[in-house]
Design an enzyme around this catalytic site. Structure first.
Site, PDB file in Angstrom:
ATOM      1  N   LYS A  62      53.844  89.321 -64.377  1.00 45.90           N
ATOM      2  CA  LYS A  62      54.516  88.593 -65.453  1.00 45.90           C
ATOM      3  C   LYS A  62      53.675  88.653 -66.724  1.00 45.90           C
ATOM      4  O   LYS A  62      52.584  88.094 -66.793  1.00 45.90           O
ATOM      5  CB  LYS A  62      54.727  87.126 -65.090  1.00 45.90           C
ATOM      6  CG  LYS A  62      55.611  86.443 -66.131  1.00 45.90           C
ATOM      7  CD  LYS A  62      55.516  84.936 -66.099  1.00 45.90           C
ATOM      8  CE  LYS A  62      54.541  84.360 -67.075  1.00 45.90           C
ATOM      9  NZ  LYS A  62      54.829  84.583 -68.497  1.00 45.90           N
ATOM     10  N   GLU A 113      40.607  84.432 -64.306  1.00 48.33           N
ATOM     11  CA  GLU A 113      39.782  84.802 -65.457  1.00 48.33           C
ATOM     12  C   GLU A 113      40.227  83.897 -66.593  1.00 48.33           C
ATOM     13  O   GLU A 113      41.324  84.062 -67.131  1.00 48.33           O
ATOM     14  CB  GLU A 113      39.983  86.284 -65.766  1.00 48.33           C
ATOM     15  CG  GLU A 113      38.838  86.860 -66.552  1.00 48.33           C
ATOM     16  CD  GLU A 113      39.105  86.820 -68.043  1.00 48.33           C
ATOM     17  OE1 GLU A 113      38.691  85.805 -68.667  1.00 48.33           O
ATOM     18  OE2 GLU A 113      39.703  87.754 -68.564  1.00 48.33           O
ATOM     19  N   CYS A 148      38.819  85.991 -74.845  1.00 49.22           N
ATOM     20  CA  CYS A 148      38.200  84.981 -73.984  1.00 49.22           C
ATOM     21  C   CYS A 148      36.679  85.055 -74.039  1.00 49.22           C
ATOM     22  O   CYS A 148      36.004  84.045 -73.888  1.00 49.22           O
ATOM     23  CB  CYS A 148      38.697  85.121 -72.558  1.00 49.22           C
ATOM     24  SG  CYS A 148      38.644  86.803 -71.968  1.00 49.22           S
ATOM     25  N   GLU A 202      37.361  75.946 -76.674  1.00 52.36           N
ATOM     26  CA  GLU A 202      37.764  77.318 -76.993  1.00 52.36           C
ATOM     27  C   GLU A 202      38.829  77.251 -78.094  1.00 52.36           C
ATOM     28  O   GLU A 202      39.900  76.680 -77.891  1.00 52.36           O
ATOM     29  CB  GLU A 202      38.338  77.992 -75.742  1.00 52.36           C
ATOM     30  CG  GLU A 202      38.680  79.446 -75.973  1.00 52.36           C
ATOM     31  CD  GLU A 202      39.240  80.145 -74.733  1.00 52.36           C
ATOM     32  OE1 GLU A 202      40.164  79.598 -74.097  1.00 52.36           O
ATOM     33  OE2 GLU A 202      38.751  81.237 -74.409  1.00 52.36           O
TER      34      GLU A 202
HETATM   35  P1  NDP Z   1      48.397  80.130 -70.723  1.00 54.80           P
HETATM   36  O1  NDP Z   1      47.247  79.958 -69.820  1.00 54.80           O
HETATM   37  O2  NDP Z   1      49.472  79.121 -70.703  1.00 54.80           O
HETATM   38  O3  NDP Z   1      49.081  81.551 -70.504  1.00 54.80           O
HETATM   39  C1  NDP Z   1      48.630  82.585 -69.675  1.00 54.80           C
HETATM   40  C2  NDP Z   1      49.750  83.123 -68.797  1.00 54.80           C
HETATM   41  O4  NDP Z   1      50.109  82.151 -67.812  1.00 54.80           O
HETATM   42  C3  NDP Z   1      51.032  83.415 -69.558  1.00 54.80           C
HETATM   43  O5  NDP Z   1      51.673  84.527 -68.977  1.00 54.80           O
HETATM   44  C4  NDP Z   1      51.803  82.142 -69.340  1.00 54.80           C
HETATM   45  O6  NDP Z   1      53.169  82.283 -69.562  1.00 54.80           O
HETATM   46  C5  NDP Z   1      51.503  81.854 -67.894  1.00 54.80           C
HETATM   47  N1  NDP Z   1      51.707  80.471 -67.482  1.00 54.80           N
HETATM   48  C6  NDP Z   1      51.858  79.369 -68.257  1.00 54.80           C
HETATM   49  N2  NDP Z   1      52.020  78.266 -67.478  1.00 54.80           N
HETATM   50  C7  NDP Z   1      51.964  78.689 -66.201  1.00 54.80           C
HETATM   51  C8  NDP Z   1      52.043  78.020 -64.931  1.00 54.80           C
HETATM   52  N3  NDP Z   1      52.186  76.701 -64.832  1.00 54.80           N
HETATM   53  N4  NDP Z   1      51.943  78.750 -63.802  1.00 54.80           N
HETATM   54  C9  NDP Z   1      51.755  80.081 -63.876  1.00 54.80           C
HETATM   55  N5  NDP Z   1      51.677  80.773 -65.030  1.00 54.80           N
HETATM   56  C10 NDP Z   1      51.766  80.084 -66.192  1.00 54.80           C
HETATM   57  O7  NDP Z   1      47.870  80.278 -72.190  1.00 54.80           O
HETATM   58  P2  NDP Z   1      48.688  79.990 -73.522  1.00 54.80           P
HETATM   59  O8  NDP Z   1      49.360  81.226 -73.896  1.00 54.80           O
HETATM   60  O9  NDP Z   1      49.521  78.761 -73.426  1.00 54.80           O
HETATM   61  O10 NDP Z   1      47.502  79.669 -74.506  1.00 54.80           O
HETATM   62  C11 NDP Z   1      46.933  78.368 -74.525  1.00 54.80           C
HETATM   63  C12 NDP Z   1      45.464  78.447 -74.773  1.00 54.80           C
HETATM   64  O11 NDP Z   1      44.833  79.090 -73.694  1.00 54.80           O
HETATM   65  C13 NDP Z   1      45.077  79.279 -75.968  1.00 54.80           C
HETATM   66  O12 NDP Z   1      45.080  78.528 -77.106  1.00 54.80           O
HETATM   67  C14 NDP Z   1      43.712  79.758 -75.614  1.00 54.80           C
HETATM   68  O13 NDP Z   1      42.761  78.812 -75.983  1.00 54.80           O
HETATM   69  C15 NDP Z   1      43.742  79.864 -74.129  1.00 54.80           C
HETATM   70  N6  NDP Z   1      43.921  81.228 -73.616  1.00 54.80           N
HETATM   71  C16 NDP Z   1      42.859  81.826 -73.069  1.00 54.80           C
HETATM   72  C17 NDP Z   1      42.960  83.103 -72.595  1.00 54.80           C
HETATM   73  C18 NDP Z   1      41.792  83.758 -72.002  1.00 54.80           C
HETATM   74  O14 NDP Z   1      41.863  84.932 -71.671  1.00 54.80           O
HETATM   75  N7  NDP Z   1      40.708  83.051 -71.837  1.00 54.80           N
HETATM   76  C19 NDP Z   1      44.186  83.870 -72.695  1.00 54.80           C
HETATM   77  C20 NDP Z   1      45.295  83.135 -73.248  1.00 54.80           C
HETATM   78  C21 NDP Z   1      45.131  81.873 -73.695  1.00 54.80           C
HETATM   79  P3  NDP Z   1      53.702  82.013 -71.038  1.00 54.80           P
HETATM   80  O15 NDP Z   1      53.091  83.049 -71.913  1.00 54.80           O
HETATM   81  O16 NDP Z   1      55.123  82.226 -70.910  1.00 54.80           O
HETATM   82  O17 NDP Z   1      53.303  80.622 -71.389  1.00 54.80           O
END
Ligand code: NDP
Length: 498
Positions: A201, A275, A309, A406
């Site tokens: 996904k 991760e 990240c 972060e």
């Molecule tokens: P998320 O952790 O919500 O998103 C990562 C992935 O998980 C996306 O594909 C998301 O879908 C999916 N997801 C969301 N909720 C669930 C759930 N309950 N169960 C399973 N999968 C889920 O990150 P966000 O995009 O909301 O970003 C929020 C914050 O997270 C950012 O501001 C940043 O600080 C941090 N972040 C950190 C990352 C890293 O690599 N360290 C990467 C991305 C974000 P969907 O996109 O549809 O929400």
């Protein structure tokens, strides 16, 4: 005194201004990639309509313009994808000769190279990152991952001597929006090399490169069901995590969602790798090559708008060189070009989404409110789209939110230290532990620091370097498990006694 020097002297922080050295626009042609008006879900080797009947619009964050209508996979769609993956696992893929599996992976890698321009443009359009980065970093590294794991596919018994590796089964993989194609490659390549099948996904805001990747799978003639791509928001991710027939979950994203997934999987026996976030320290000692270090600092935090990240978001500078480093950094920041992601001269592109822009803005405001000193170079932002000026905070206390949380944006917090011990103490004083950087002339100091830093990756005299052969992953709240290298195969194999 020249006009420019008078202007600099007038500025309270003596920060230099950008010189009027404008580049002519150099936009990459956007029509190299064909975006469909709408996409289905890629299940069992073909696009199918979502049973849920739901769709959403994915946009170009630099222009706030719609790009395509994306399917929102519901519970029944997730089930259909998992069944397709299970079928492909049981009836062919897991029993295929490893050298045959390798051939598919090599094909995928070569196709990614052949179609690299298309992928680069699409990645920049949908995600907002500068084309220079998607063209020179994201896409070549994604291809390199497939090449690398293609090489392991028929050598697994050498990766795990005296053990008999066999695949785990169906892997559910959930990826974020900061490196959509690259994270897809990090997840899919080792899983397939080890004989697993996949349901992946992509993130809600950046599904397009994963959907174009389905066409690469078709060209590579990958057997149907080996890779299934289901789009949707967090609800789709949650359905995939809780599906009873998924054997392993691999997640990259926020610590908050990572923790929720771990809670959800507790006691199920499903494998899990996470991760998650980071708040890396980039440590500059007084004997470091300063101009080189400043380039590393800029690359560490402003690369990909800071949506990284492992971004070097906390700069720790030895006190004796603090003034010099900050002055050089501000001068360099004034030359960063912020704007159209498709322009080949752009250094900093668009923020990925409105939601992320709001989060960055709120955290930056908290820094100002708590008393840190903010610097943003003069910078003209486009009128439409989501943008944030590269920002540096000085006068930051360890307790401020901008030093703890972060931000995931182009925002750097500068702190100082006097001794290596103090640098270690401050660097490790965070719930995270993903990465760190050390800048010094002394090899012995690099080794001593690397041993004491609680970080999965430590870069020395460089930053944000990636190689498929090198494992990547975190300590503490940055998650567990490794991706890349031989270590990246481990989560995807069951090791029996030989
Ligand atoms: P998320 O952790 O919500 O998103 C990562 C992935 O998980 C996306 O594909 C998301 O879908 C999916 N997801 C969301 N909720 C669930 C759930 N309950 N169960 C399973 N999968 C889920 O990150 P966000 O995009 O909301 O970003 C929020 C914050 O997270 C950012 O501001 C940043 O600080 C941090 N972040 C950190 C990352 C890293 O690599 N360290 C990467 C991305 C974000 P969907 O996109 O549809 O929400």
């Amino acid at each position: 005194m020249t006009k420019e020097k008078r202007e600099i002297a007038r500025r309270p922080d003596k920060a230099p201004i950008a010189t009027a050295w404008d580049y002519a626009p150099a936009p990459e042609a956007r029509d190299i990639v064909k975006i469909q008006e709408r996409y289905g879900l890629f299940i069992g080797g073909k696009f199918v309509e979502p049973g849920s009947g739901e769709r959403y619009t994915t946009i170009d964050p630099a222009r706030e313009e719609p790009l395509s209508e994306i399917a929102q996979a519901g519970k029944a769609d997730v089930d259909r994808a998992v069944r397709a993956a299970r079928d492909a696992f049981a009836n062919g893929w897991s029993g295929l000769r490893p050298s045959e599996r390798a051939k598919y992976l090599f094909r995928i890698a070569r196709l990614l190279q052949e179609r690299s321009r298309e992928f680069a443009v699409l990645e920049s359009l949908n995600g907002g990152k500068p084309i220079r980065e998607s063209r020179d970093v994201d896409v070549p590294l994604a291809a390199a991952h497939f090449f690398y794991y293609a090489g392991w596919a028929d050598k697994l018994e050498y990766a795990f001597p005296n053990r008999k590796p066999r695949p785990v089964g169906v892997a559910g993989q959930i990826i974020p929006w900061n490196f959509p194609l690259l994270m897809l490659a990090w997840k899919i390549a080792p899983a397939l090399a080890a004989g697993n099948t996949v349901v992946l996904k992509p993130a809600e805001t950046t599904p397009l490169s994963a959907l174009l990747f389905c066409d690469v799978l078709r060209q590579a003639e990958l057997p149907p069901g080996v890779v299934n791509i289901i789009t949707g928001d967090g609800r789709t991710g949650a359905e995939l995590v809780s599906h009873p027939d998924v054997d392993k979950i691999a997640f990259t994203g926020s610590t908050e969602v990572g923790k929720a997934i771990q809670r959800n999987l507790a006691g199920t026996g499903k494998r899990l790798t996470l991760e998650l976030g980071g708040k890396a320290a980039n440590i500059v000692f007084d004997d470091a090559p300063l101009d080189q270090a400043v380039e590393g600092i800029v690359n560490g935090i402003y690369f990909n708008q800071g949506h990284v990240c492992c971004a070097g978001s906390r700069l720790l500078v030895q006190e004796s060189i603090y003034e010099t480093v900050v002055a050089k950094l501000k001068r360099r920041m004034a030359t960063l070009r912020v704007g159209d992601p498709l322009d080949k001269n752009t250094d900093v592109g668009a923020i990925n989404s409105k939601q992320q822009l709001e989060k960055i803005t709120a955290l930056v405001q908290s820094g100002v409110d708590e008393g840190a000193e903010i610097y943003q170079p003069p910078c003209k932002l486009p009128e439409r789209g989501y943008w944030f000026v590269p920002t540096v905070f000085t006068n930051v206390a360890q307790s401020y939110r901008i030093a703890q949380e972060e931000i995931f944006g182009p925002v750097l917090s500068v702190l100082t230290f006097r001794t290596p011990d103090e640098a270690i103490e401050k660097a490790n004083n965070t719930p995270y532990g993903l990465s760190a950087g050390v800048w010094t002339e002394k090899g012995s100091r690099i080794l001593a620091m690397a041993q004491r830093l609680r970080a999965g990756v430590v870069w020395a005299n460089t930053y944000n370097r990636f190689d498929p052969a090198s494992p990547f992953g975190g300590y503490k709240e940055s998650g567990f498990g490794r991706e890349g290298g031989r270590h990246g195969l481990e989560p995807y194999v069951v090791l029996d006694d030989a």
